[in-house]
Scaffold this active site. Sequence first.
Site, PDB file in Angstrom:
ATOM      1  N   ASP A  20      -4.576   3.738  -2.096  1.00 33.11           N
ATOM      2  CA  ASP A  20      -5.622   4.193  -1.042  1.00 33.11           C
ATOM      3  C   ASP A  20      -6.236   5.686  -1.406  1.00 33.11           C
ATOM      4  O   ASP A  20      -5.579   6.225  -1.095  1.00 33.11           O
ATOM      5  CB  ASP A  20      -5.454   3.905   0.409  1.00 33.11           C
ATOM      6  CG  ASP A  20      -5.210   2.416   0.736  1.00 33.11           C
ATOM      7  OD1 ASP A  20      -6.183   1.436   0.703  1.00 33.11           O
ATOM      8  OD2 ASP A  20      -4.035   2.118   1.099  1.00 33.11           O
TER       9      ASP A  20
ATOM     10  N   MET B 280     -12.055   4.869  -0.871  1.00 28.42           N
ATOM     11  CA  MET B 280     -12.843   4.875   0.551  1.00 28.42           C
ATOM     12  C   MET B 280     -13.429   6.294   0.422  1.00 28.42           C
ATOM     13  O   MET B 280     -13.152   7.304   1.057  1.00 28.42           O
ATOM     14  CB  MET B 280     -11.893   4.849   1.689  1.00 28.42           C
ATOM     15  CG  MET B 280     -11.198   3.332   1.884  1.00 28.42           C
ATOM     16  SD  MET B 280      -9.886   3.587   2.928  1.00 28.42           S
ATOM     17  CE  MET B 280      -8.806   3.291   1.206  1.00 28.42           C
TER      18      MET B 280
ATOM     19  N   HIS C  87      -1.260  -1.234  -4.421  1.00 23.22           N
ATOM     20  CA  HIS C  87      -2.589  -1.053  -3.774  1.00 23.22           C
ATOM     21  C   HIS C  87      -2.461   0.651  -3.373  1.00 23.22           C
ATOM     22  O   HIS C  87      -1.690   1.109  -2.689  1.00 23.22           O
ATOM     23  CB  HIS C  87      -2.645  -1.597  -2.527  1.00 23.22           C
ATOM     24  CG  HIS C  87      -3.895  -1.484  -1.654  1.00 23.22           C
ATOM     25  ND1 HIS C  87      -5.143  -2.280  -1.920  1.00 23.22           N
ATOM     26  CD2 HIS C  87      -4.371  -0.854  -0.633  1.00 23.22           C
ATOM     27  CE1 HIS C  87      -5.935  -1.882  -1.082  1.00 23.22           C
ATOM     28  NE2 HIS C  87      -5.590  -1.045  -0.538  1.00 23.22           N
TER      29      HIS C  87
ATOM     30  N   SER D 252       0.882  -1.230   0.016  1.00 22.00           N
ATOM     31  CA  SER D 252       0.141  -0.008  -0.009  1.00 22.00           C
ATOM     32  C   SER D 252       0.916   1.336   0.110  1.00 22.00           C
ATOM     33  O   SER D 252       1.704   1.487   0.957  1.00 22.00           O
ATOM     34  CB  SER D 252      -0.791   0.141   1.031  1.00 22.00           C
ATOM     35  OG  SER D 252      -1.512   1.357   1.509  1.00 22.00           O
TER      36      SER D 252
ATOM     37  N   ASP E  51      -6.729  -6.288   4.116  1.00 21.53           N
ATOM     38  CA  ASP E  51      -6.092  -5.107   4.006  1.00 21.53           C
ATOM     39  C   ASP E  51      -6.220  -4.329   5.615  1.00 21.53           C
ATOM     40  O   ASP E  51      -7.283  -4.171   5.946  1.00 21.53           O
ATOM     41  CB  ASP E  51      -7.057  -4.155   2.954  1.00 21.53           C
ATOM     42  CG  ASP E  51      -6.553  -2.818   2.757  1.00 21.53           C
ATOM     43  OD1 ASP E  51      -5.171  -2.527   3.451  1.00 21.53           O
ATOM     44  OD2 ASP E  51      -7.127  -1.946   2.029  1.00 21.53           O
TER      45      ASP E  51
ATOM     46  N   HIS F 115      -8.272   1.149  -4.267  1.00 17.77           N
ATOM     47  CA  HIS F 115      -9.172   1.065  -3.170  1.00 17.77           C
ATOM     48  C   HIS F 115      -9.728   2.737  -2.802  1.00 17.77           C
ATOM     49  O   HIS F 115      -9.164   3.260  -2.053  1.00 17.77           O
ATOM     50  CB  HIS F 115      -8.224   0.297  -1.853  1.00 17.77           C
ATOM     51  CG  HIS F 115      -9.360   0.260  -0.780  1.00 17.77           C
ATOM     52  ND1 HIS F 115      -8.628   0.218   0.550  1.00 17.77           N
ATOM     53  CD2 HIS F 115     -10.768   0.409  -0.460  1.00 17.77           C
ATOM     54  CE1 HIS F 115      -9.662   0.154   1.379  1.00 17.77           C
ATOM     55  NE2 HIS F 115     -10.875   0.163   0.885  1.00 17.77           N
TER      56      HIS F 115
ATOM     57  N   MET G  59     -11.517  -5.719   5.067  1.00 21.11           N
ATOM     58  CA  MET G  59     -10.804  -4.617   5.723  1.00 21.11           C
ATOM     59  C   MET G  59     -10.424  -5.436   7.405  1.00 21.11           C
ATOM     60  O   MET G  59     -11.562  -5.709   7.931  1.00 21.11           O
ATOM     61  CB  MET G  59     -11.591  -3.254   6.133  1.00 21.11           C
ATOM     62  CG  MET G  59     -11.799  -2.394   4.944  1.00 21.11           C
ATOM     63  SD  MET G  59     -10.426  -2.291   4.088  1.00 21.11           S
ATOM     64  CE  MET G  59      -9.118  -1.456   5.370  1.00 21.11           C
TER      65      MET G  59
ATOM     66  N   MET H 107      -8.925   8.520  -0.156  1.00 20.65           N
ATOM     67  CA  MET H 107      -9.779   8.702   1.033  1.00 20.65           C
ATOM     68  C   MET H 107     -10.489  10.231   0.633  1.00 20.65           C
ATOM     69  O   MET H 107      -9.586  11.114   0.332  1.00 20.65           O
ATOM     70  CB  MET H 107      -9.065   8.809   2.146  1.00 20.65           C
ATOM     71  CG  MET H 107      -8.623   7.286   2.298  1.00 20.65           C
ATOM     72  SD  MET H 107      -7.455   7.324   4.041  1.00 20.65           S
ATOM     73  CE  MET H 107      -6.574   5.674   3.846  1.00 20.65           C
TER      74      MET H 107
HETATM   75  C1  DX5 Z   1      -6.352   1.575   5.450  1.00 17.11           C
HETATM   76  C2  DX5 Z   1      -5.848   1.249   3.966  1.00 17.11           C
HETATM   77  C3  DX5 Z   1      -4.845   0.343   4.033  1.00 17.11           C
HETATM   78  C4  DX5 Z   1      -3.713   0.706   4.547  1.00 17.11           C
HETATM   79  C5  DX5 Z   1      -2.784  -0.401   5.170  1.00 17.11           C
HETATM   80  O1  DX5 Z   1      -7.685   2.392   5.336  1.00 17.11           O
HETATM   81  O2  DX5 Z   1      -7.085   0.778   3.273  1.00 17.11           O
HETATM   82  O3  DX5 Z   1      -4.522  -0.091   2.572  1.00 17.11           O
HETATM   83  O4  DX5 Z   1      -2.740   1.360   3.891  1.00 17.11           O
HETATM   84  O5  DX5 Z   1      -1.795  -0.276   5.905  1.00 17.11           O
HETATM   85  P1  DX5 Z   1      -1.015  -1.094   6.879  1.00 17.11           P
HETATM   86  O6  DX5 Z   1      -0.764  -2.344   6.044  1.00 17.11           O
HETATM   87  O7  DX5 Z   1      -0.083  -0.219   7.318  1.00 17.11           O
HETATM   88  O8  DX5 Z   1      -2.144  -1.515   8.056  1.00 17.11           O
HETATM   89 ZN    ZN Z   2      -6.639  -0.180   1.134  1.00 13.00          ZN
END
Ligand code: DX5
Ligand code: ZN
Length: 215
Positions: A34, A67, A32, A7, A174, A65, A136, A36
């Site tokens: 993320d 969010m 990956h 990620s 994840d 991904h 998650m 947000m």
């Molecule tokens: C959290 C993200 C993850 C995050 C995971 O909302 O969706 O992808 O980056 O990070 P680690 O592996 O550090 O928990």
């Molecule tokens: Zn993620």
Amino acid sequence: MPIIAPSLLSANFLALQQDCDMLNKSEADWFHLDVMDGRFVPNISFGLPIIEQIRKATSKVCDVHVMILEPEKYAEAFKKAGADIYTVHIEACPHLHRNLQQAKQLGMKAGVALNPHTPIQTLVDVIQDIDVVCLMSVNPGFGGQQFIPQTIQKIIELKSLITQKNTNTLIQIDGGVTLLNAPEILAAGADVLVAGNTVFKSENPTQTIAALKAL
Ligand code: DX5
Ligand code: ZN
């Protein structure tokens, strides 16, 4: 062998090119990414312009991904930016079936993410349309959190649903994945490991990716 999806939330944004090069040369399978919005989750990360740049920096799979609320409004834009997989949150999609078709029509793989409190049973009537289920294992919004142990039971339950419905859906985990808990996660039936802090905060990210891959 598991699919490894580091990620980039935990990458060094001032040296993104170097981190992309490192991942390109490593055994990582997917990037990956993320996204947000500060509404669906209590944090804001990065969006389209960054993904566009990352797309130019790699030929590996860009696993996006989102969010965000109303993810259908941005599906086309993320496709144009370079997304290969578009993973939306079931909690943000009153018309999930339509959203999955949309992603596929745009030429992306369709992913669905479930928050820790969302039961596997919500997927029963739609599993055949999902390429990747992202479970998650932390509350989404931040990297570096602790793995929620109940996730293991959810993996087992999801695996049995996939077997029962005979689909090719991948199970992605994840949040809070480490070299210590990954064996149990894989034994339960996971196919894809996302790892942010475990990879990027380790002394040798390339070696850490190789170690995850070898599990
Ligand atoms: C959290 C993200 C993850 C995050 C995971 O909302 O969706 O992808 O980056 O990070 P680690 O592996 O550090 O928990
Ligand atoms: Zn993620």
